[in-house]
Motif scaffolding. Structure first.
Motif, mmCIF file in Angstrom:
data_model
loop_
_atom_site.group_PDB
_atom_site.id
_atom_site.type_symbol
_atom_site.label_atom_id
_atom_site.label_comp_id
_atom_site.label_asym_id
_atom_site.label_seq_id
_atom_site.Cartn_x
_atom_site.Cartn_y
_atom_site.Cartn_z
ATOM 1 N N LYS A 141 0.892 -2.278 10.707
ATOM 2 C CA LYS A 141 2.016 -1.373 10.442
ATOM 3 C C LYS A 141 2.117 -1.009 8.956
ATOM 4 O O LYS A 141 2.617 0.039 8.612
ATOM 5 N N THR A 142 1.702 -1.935 8.089
ATOM 6 C CA THR A 142 1.798 -1.641 6.648
ATOM 7 C C THR A 142 0.425 -1.762 5.992
ATOM 8 O O THR A 142 -0.427 -2.513 6.451
ATOM 9 N N TYR A 143 0.236 -1.017 4.908
ATOM 10 C CA TYR A 143 -1.077 -1.014 4.254
ATOM 11 C C TYR A 143 -0.965 -1.186 2.749
ATOM 12 O O TYR A 143 0.103 -0.976 2.153
ATOM 13 N N CYS A 144 -2.091 -1.545 2.157
ATOM 14 C CA CYS A 144 -2.199 -1.555 0.692
ATOM 15 C C CYS A 144 -3.592 -1.035 0.355
ATOM 16 O O CYS A 144 -4.588 -1.546 0.864
ATOM 17 N N VAL A 145 -3.656 0.005 -0.472
ATOM 18 C CA VAL A 145 -4.948 0.542 -0.897
ATOM 19 C C VAL A 145 -5.211 0.059 -2.321
ATOM 20 O O VAL A 145 -4.394 0.285 -3.211
ATOM 21 N N VAL A 146 -6.327 -0.614 -2.535
ATOM 22 C CA VAL A 146 -6.685 -1.091 -3.874
ATOM 23 C C VAL A 146 -7.850 -0.233 -4.365
ATOM 24 O O VAL A 146 -8.898 -0.185 -3.724
ATOM 25 N N SER A 198 3.365 2.144 3.307
ATOM 26 C CA SER A 198 2.887 1.353 2.176
ATOM 27 C C SER A 198 3.615 -0.005 2.138
ATOM 28 O O SER A 198 4.836 -0.063 2.250
ATOM 29 N N ALA A 199 2.871 -1.087 1.984
ATOM 30 C CA ALA A 199 3.473 -2.426 1.969
ATOM 31 C C ALA A 199 4.117 -2.703 0.620
ATOM 32 O O ALA A 199 3.725 -2.126 -0.402
ATOM 33 N N ALA A 200 5.094 -3.601 0.632
ATOM 34 C CA ALA A 200 5.780 -3.940 -0.614
ATOM 35 C C ALA A 200 4.822 -4.632 -1.584
ATOM 36 O O ALA A 200 4.909 -4.473 -2.796
ATOM 37 N N SER A 201 3.871 -5.398 -1.066
ATOM 38 C CA SER A 201 2.909 -6.069 -1.932
ATOM 39 C C SER A 201 1.600 -6.249 -1.187
ATOM 40 O O SER A 201 1.550 -6.127 0.033
ATOM 41 N N ARG A 202 0.553 -6.532 -1.939
ATOM 42 C CA ARG A 202 -0.761 -6.732 -1.335
ATOM 43 C C ARG A 202 -0.731 -7.924 -0.375
ATOM 44 O O ARG A 202 -1.342 -7.914 0.675
ATOM 45 N N GLU A 203 0.039 -8.948 -0.776
ATOM 46 C CA GLU A 203 0.101 -10.190 0.011
ATOM 47 C C GLU A 203 0.758 -9.987 1.363
ATOM 48 O O GLU A 203 0.468 -10.686 2.317
ATOM 49 N N SER A 204 1.702 -9.019 1.418
ATOM 50 C CA SER A 204 2.450 -8.866 2.665
ATOM 51 C C SER A 204 1.867 -7.792 3.586
ATOM 52 O O SER A 204 2.328 -7.606 4.706
ATOM 53 N N ALA A 205 0.851 -7.064 3.125
ATOM 54 C CA ALA A 205 0.329 -5.944 3.923
ATOM 55 C C ALA A 205 -0.382 -6.434 5.180
ATOM 56 O O ALA A 205 -1.009 -7.490 5.178
#
Ligand code: SAH
Ligand code: SF4
Ligand code: F3S
Length: 469
Positions: free
Chosen positions: A32-37, A62-69
């Protein structure tokens, strides 16, 4: 051989991908949530905006943080070894996170994936990576994700295609409401001896000028104040397509669209034409800032690098630019420790940097890339020698930047206000026409506006000033 038209992917293919995005969004059991690095250059940054555009269409936020994505995707770069190692190091870090949260999905894409054998290496060495793909099949992202989620199997697809194609009309999620990237051409034909980009990005292919102009008009209507035209070598825009505009002509037409600021990168010094210089001089909206990577100051090295200009020719182009656009701000890229570089040859780079007086420069230690010509050259330079040289070059440029920035004091610059300082809400920051960050006292309402600022002092890499209107 010139093409008769831009090699766009069939519209039906993009329509099909959009259909897959909707299909993905309808899945009950999906991230449901993502993080693009993102690593690497603006080209990659813009590819990430396309990834985000697709991710939104696929129902993710977009996730709040990389850890929670629920889903983390690494858009990688391989131009130098450290860029690649940084990306891989972070991918490995996710391995631990995945132990705690097995449902976490991980994808790797971008230039690094496009290197020979990388697909197999990912499959073998990185079993926690669920999806991997290269630069040529970014547009198939939704399809690959759908396959991975529904089959619960790993999906690795790297198209080894030198030609490449042009995907038009992919969704894009811009990172800023005020500035936007526009890719005008993909790939590179130059094969500089040290560089991997032509191998991972394919041959030069220009987008149709009508598409570019249409995109620019839409961005203007959307309130965008600044566009950055992207290409590895924008000066050869259009040369691959029969009857297409030249870069100078394209720039002239874009200037008429009326977006306040137009920037472009990167320019190859070998094709800075007089025509282009004239368009820069006469344009109303074209910023007087030019990134013109020289790489080296010695002719033997330049020739070995396959740069196809000499020190003299480069200096002549700079002189012409300065004659026609006297306030032009020049920046550059420099490589030290290229195979066989002698102390005298390195000194030629130092003297060229002094002679030109760049506003700033990116300095790199040469990094051998497998498959490129320079990687197999004799006399690779030891790390301690390159380190000493780069330190010296950085120190020289630092002094020059200091002098150049000091000369801006007292001038009035236009600043596109981007943000408030993190430490102090009353301090605003934005870029002037020369692409230098300017800080000044102001309020948040100014964000997104172009204001006039008198420069009052200069720091190491920024300017400070006061608003005058
Ligand atoms: N197309 C752009 C640059 C793309 S790569 C151009 O031609 O200017 C950005 C910069 O990375 C290059 O300008 C060069 O200075 C540096 N670079 C590329 N390959 C490198 C390598 N193998 N080692 C060190 N620096 C490199
Ligand atoms: Fe690399 Fe040269 Fe192409 Fe730039 S012009 S991307 S340095 S090969
Ligand atoms: Fe890196 Fe690819 Fe750009 S290798 S510099 S991200 S084109």
């Amino acid at each position: 051989m010139k093409r008769t038209q831009a090699i766009e992917l069939p519209a039906e293919e993009i329509a099909r991908q959009k259909e897959v995005m909707r299909e993905f969004a309808a899945l009950a059991d999906r991230p449901k949530t993502y993080c693009v690095v993102t690593y690497g250059c603006q080209m990659n940054a813009h590819d990430s905006e396309k990834l985000e555009g697709m991710l939104h269409e696929m129902g993710m936020t977009s996730a709040a943080s990389r850890e929670s994505a629920d889903f983390v995707i690494f858009n990688t770069c391989c131009v130098r070894d450290n860029a690649q190692r940084r990306a891989l190091g972070n991918v490995v870090w996710l391995k631990e996170l995945k132990k705690e949260r097995p449902e976490l999905m991980v994808a790797v894409c971008g230039c690094m994936m496009q290197q020979p054998g990388m697909g197999e290496q990912i499959l073998r060495q990185y079993p926690f990576v669920d999806v991997a793909f290269g630069t040529h099949n970014l547009y198939r992202f939704a399809e690959l994700m759908l396959r991975a989620v529904t089959s619960r199997r790993r999906v690795v697809e790297v198209i080894r295609e030198d030609e490449g194609s042009i995907p038009e009309d992919l969704p894009v999620l811009r990172s800023s409401p005020y500035h936007a990237y526009i890719t005008i051409m993909y790939g590179c034909n130059n094969f500089c001896s040290y560089c991997i980009v032509p191998y991972v990005r394919g041959r030069e292919r220009s987008r149709a000028s009508a598409r570019i102009l249409e995109e620019a008009r839409a961005l203007k209507a959307d309130g965008v104040k600044e566009i950055m035209l992207l290409g590895q070598n924008v000066n050869s825009y259009g040369l691959d397509v029969e009857g297409e505009l030249s870069f100078a002509q394209l720039l002239e037409k874009l200037d008429e669209v009326g977006i306040e600021r137009i920037r472009f990168m990167t320019s190859h010094p070998k094709d800075i034409s007089d025509e282009l210089i004239e368009v820069m001089a006469k344009g109303k909206h074209i910023c007087h800032a030019l990134h013109l990577p020289v790489q080296h100051g010695n002719n033997r090295v330049l020739q070995s690098m396959n740069r196809r200009y000499t020190r003299e020719r480069y200096l002549e182009r700079v002189a012409r630019l300065r004659e026609r656009v006297p306030d032009i701000s020049l920046t550059t890229d420099l490589i030290v420790g290229y195979p066989g570089e002698t102390e005298e040859e390195f000194e030629d780079t130092c003297s060229l940097v002094r002679e030109i007086g760049y506003d700033s420069a990116f300095t790199f230690i040469y990094s051998p890339r497998v498959g490129t010509r320079a990687a197999d050259m004799p006399d690779q330079i030891p790390e301690e020698v390159s380190s000493r040289r780069i330190q010296k070059l950085i120190a020289i440029q630092k002094e020059i930047t200091h002098e150049r920035y000091a000369a801006y004091i007292g001038q009035v610059h236009s600043v596109l206000v981007e943000e408030a300082s993190k430490r102090d809400e009353t301090q605003m920051a934005g870029k002037n026409e020369y692409n230098i960050t300017v800080n000044f006292p102001g309020s948040r309402e100014l964000i997104g506006q172009i204001v006039r600022v008198r420069i009052t002092s200069a720091g190491e890499s920024t300017l400070r000033g006061e608003r005058i209107d």
